[in-house]
Design a protein around this motif. Structure first.
Motif, mmCIF file in Angstrom:
data_model
loop_
_atom_site.group_PDB
_atom_site.id
_atom_site.type_symbol
_atom_site.label_atom_id
_atom_site.label_comp_id
_atom_site.label_asym_id
_atom_site.label_seq_id
_atom_site.Cartn_x
_atom_site.Cartn_y
_atom_site.Cartn_z
ATOM 1 N N UNK A 1 0.817 -1.226 0.000
ATOM 2 C CA UNK A 1 0.000 0.000 0.000
ATOM 3 C C UNK A 1 0.850 1.275 0.000
ATOM 4 N N UNK A 2 2.170 1.114 0.003
ATOM 5 C CA UNK A 2 3.027 2.303 -0.100
ATOM 6 C C UNK A 2 2.873 2.937 -1.472
ATOM 7 N N UNK A 3 3.139 4.220 -1.517
ATOM 8 C CA UNK A 3 3.121 4.913 -2.809
ATOM 9 C C UNK A 3 4.551 5.012 -3.336
ATOM 10 N N UNK A 4 4.672 5.253 -4.635
ATOM 11 C CA UNK A 4 6.014 5.393 -5.211
ATOM 12 C C UNK A 4 6.730 6.561 -4.543
ATOM 13 N N UNK A 5 5.979 7.602 -4.160
ATOM 14 C CA UNK A 5 6.606 8.733 -3.467
ATOM 15 C C UNK A 5 7.232 8.281 -2.143
ATOM 16 N N UNK A 6 6.555 7.340 -1.443
ATOM 17 C CA UNK A 6 7.125 6.813 -0.196
ATOM 18 C C UNK A 6 8.461 6.128 -0.463
ATOM 19 N N UNK A 7 8.528 5.369 -1.578
ATOM 20 C CA UNK A 7 9.782 4.684 -1.912
ATOM 21 C C UNK A 7 10.888 5.708 -2.175
ATOM 22 N N UNK A 8 10.545 6.759 -2.923
ATOM 23 C CA UNK A 8 11.555 7.784 -3.227
ATOM 24 C C UNK A 8 12.024 8.471 -1.950
ATOM 25 N N UNK A 9 11.081 8.725 -1.035
ATOM 26 C CA UNK A 9 11.439 9.351 0.248
ATOM 27 C C UNK A 9 12.376 8.448 1.056
ATOM 28 N N UNK A 10 12.094 7.117 1.035
ATOM 29 C CA UNK A 10 12.947 6.171 1.765
ATOM 30 C C UNK A 10 14.344 6.144 1.171
ATOM 31 N N UNK A 11 14.401 6.164 -0.181
ATOM 32 C CA UNK A 11 15.717 6.145 -0.835
ATOM 33 C C UNK A 11 16.483 7.411 -0.483
ATOM 34 N N UNK A 12 15.787 8.545 -0.580
ATOM 35 C CA UNK A 12 16.465 9.827 -0.296
ATOM 36 C C UNK A 12 16.855 9.925 1.186
ATOM 37 N N UNK A 13 15.988 9.413 2.061
ATOM 38 C CA UNK A 13 16.239 9.542 3.502
ATOM 39 C C UNK A 13 17.283 8.577 4.035
ATOM 40 N N UNK A 14 17.322 7.344 3.475
ATOM 41 C CA UNK A 14 18.170 6.310 4.094
ATOM 42 C C UNK A 14 19.264 5.761 3.179
ATOM 43 N N UNK A 15 19.164 5.987 1.862
ATOM 44 C CA UNK A 15 20.165 5.356 0.985
ATOM 45 C C UNK A 15 21.018 6.357 0.210
ATOM 46 N N UNK A 16 20.367 7.365 -0.388
ATOM 47 C CA UNK A 16 21.132 8.309 -1.203
ATOM 48 C C UNK A 16 20.470 9.680 -1.128
ATOM 49 N N UNK A 17 21.013 10.510 -0.278
ATOM 50 C CA UNK A 17 20.434 11.839 -0.063
ATOM 51 C C UNK A 17 20.554 12.766 -1.257
ATOM 52 N N UNK A 18 21.355 12.351 -2.255
ATOM 53 C CA UNK A 18 21.532 13.236 -3.416
ATOM 54 C C UNK A 18 20.410 13.064 -4.445
#
Lengths: 234, 140
Positions: free
Chosen positions: A30-47
């Protein structure tokens, strides 16, 4: 569940051309693609660069290509994208700035060219310019536009010729052309009947498919063509 | 609800060609239907086979039916009326097609020197095709 997200990355300071980078993200269906992008930006690659604002499908900031279709990242659920890798790319037809961010200036220049505001030089009534429910219903569909550019950047006519005003500009012209309180319909129709106006639309329907607000865009463009041909705003 | 009308914008080239595309498309269908109906009235069911009738329908040139069972094509099948029909069909057909090519050029060739050059070339080729078509029709 673990989801693979393949993002088209571009850093103008380091890259000559865009390249794909894949991230593995822990996500709920039920996550949105925006949630995935936020997780990537927040925890994997802030750039990682992308636009977002309201995150509820109203501001129109996060339109992007998701699995090849223009969609809003905040309205697209992981479970609706199948089991494979989710591919996220920037919108086509507009200059790429960084990662998923495109230059929206050409889009807004076209939007401004159709006078997307109420024009009425008649003295205002004491309270307000009245309109019947039927008159309001005439242009109800095109009031829903959130200027996300999903339609314009899904249009092959716009891809091939950036001078075409594009579906979003025509939708916003339609919103005022058919407004009974407005007095500038003739001027807008004149603008849209030029070489880069409505006649660059070849009824491909990509815009209608792409619109996250489900506006009947091709129909609206057809109504503007009809208004140019007949002068009738019914 | 009040009737709302606005003065139509002055006719732009794009608007004229947009209307022309629709009108010429319908005109070609109408002219084809006229050729077909008249051919059937002249006994095409007995005199022509299906491919010959189809060729005649969309371009009523006597050369298309000269090898059929028609005893003498100069009797009803080759006259000034059919020549005019051919010229009108050739004009609508060629112009409709070339306008399509013009739209493709304007869609896909950006704002470069190529666009006016290709449009000019297309205009000359369109004119050449029209002149050749009229010449062939009047000479056949």
């Amino acid at each position: 569940m673990e989801v693979k997200v393949k993002i088209l990355r571009f850093n103008p300071e380091a890259d000559k051309r865009p390249h794909y980078q894949t991230f593995c993200v822990d996500a709920e269906p039920t996550d949105r693609v925006l949630d995935l992008l936020e997780k990537i930006k927040g925890y994997q690659d802030g750039s990682l660069a992308f636009r977002r604002s309201c995150a509820h499908g109203i501001c129109g900031s996060d339109a992007m290509r998701i699995n090849g279709m223009n969609r809003l990242a905040c309205k697209t659920l992981v479970k609706d994208l199948g089991r494979g890798t989710i591919v996220v790319e920037p919108l086509l037809g507009l200059p790429l700035i960084k990662d998923l961010i495109v230059d929206m200036d050409p889009f807004f220049e076209h939007y401004e060219s159709v006078m997307p505001y109420l024009v009425n030089d008649e003295p205002p009534p004491l309270k307000e310019r009245l309109q019947s429910p039927e008159e309001r219903a005439r242009f109800d569909d095109t009031t829903k536009c959130i200027l996300c550019a999903a339609c314009t950047t899904a249009c092959p006519s716009f891809w091939s010729n950036g001078r075409y005003v594009g579906p979003a500009a025509i939708v916003n012209a339609h919103r005022f052309i058919f407004d009974s309180r407005d007095r500038a319909a003739a001027e807008r129709l004149r603008i849209l009947s030029n070489q880069f106006g409505v006649y660059r639309c070849h009824t491909i329907f990509n815009c209608t498919l792409a619109c996250p607000r489900e506006i009947q865009i091709t129909k609206a463009i057809g109504e503007v063509k009809k208004a140019i041909a007949t002068g009738s705003l019914e | 609800m009040r009737n709302r009308t606005v003065p139509q914008p002055s006719m732009s080239f794009e608007y004229i060609m947009w209307m022309f595309t629709r009108i010429s498309g319908l005109a070609l269908l109408f002219l084809g239907a006229v050729s077909l109906v008249i051919a059937l009235a002249m006994g095409a069911r007995q005199l022509l086979d299906m491919p010959t009738l189809a060729r005649w329908t969309f371009f009523p040139n006597p050369n298309h039916v000269v090898n059929s069972k028609i005893p003498d094509v100069t009797q009803g099948w080759a006259n000034a009326y059919w020549q005019i029909m051919q010229i009108v069909i050739a004009f609508f057909g060629i112009s409709h097609g070339f306008n399509g090519l013009r739209v493709i050029i304007e869609d896909y060739i950006g704002n470069t020197i190529w666009q006016p050059m290709l449009r000019g070339l297309l205009f000359l080729v369109w004119l050449f095709f029209l002149i050749m078509a009229v010449f062939v029709i009047l000479a056949s």
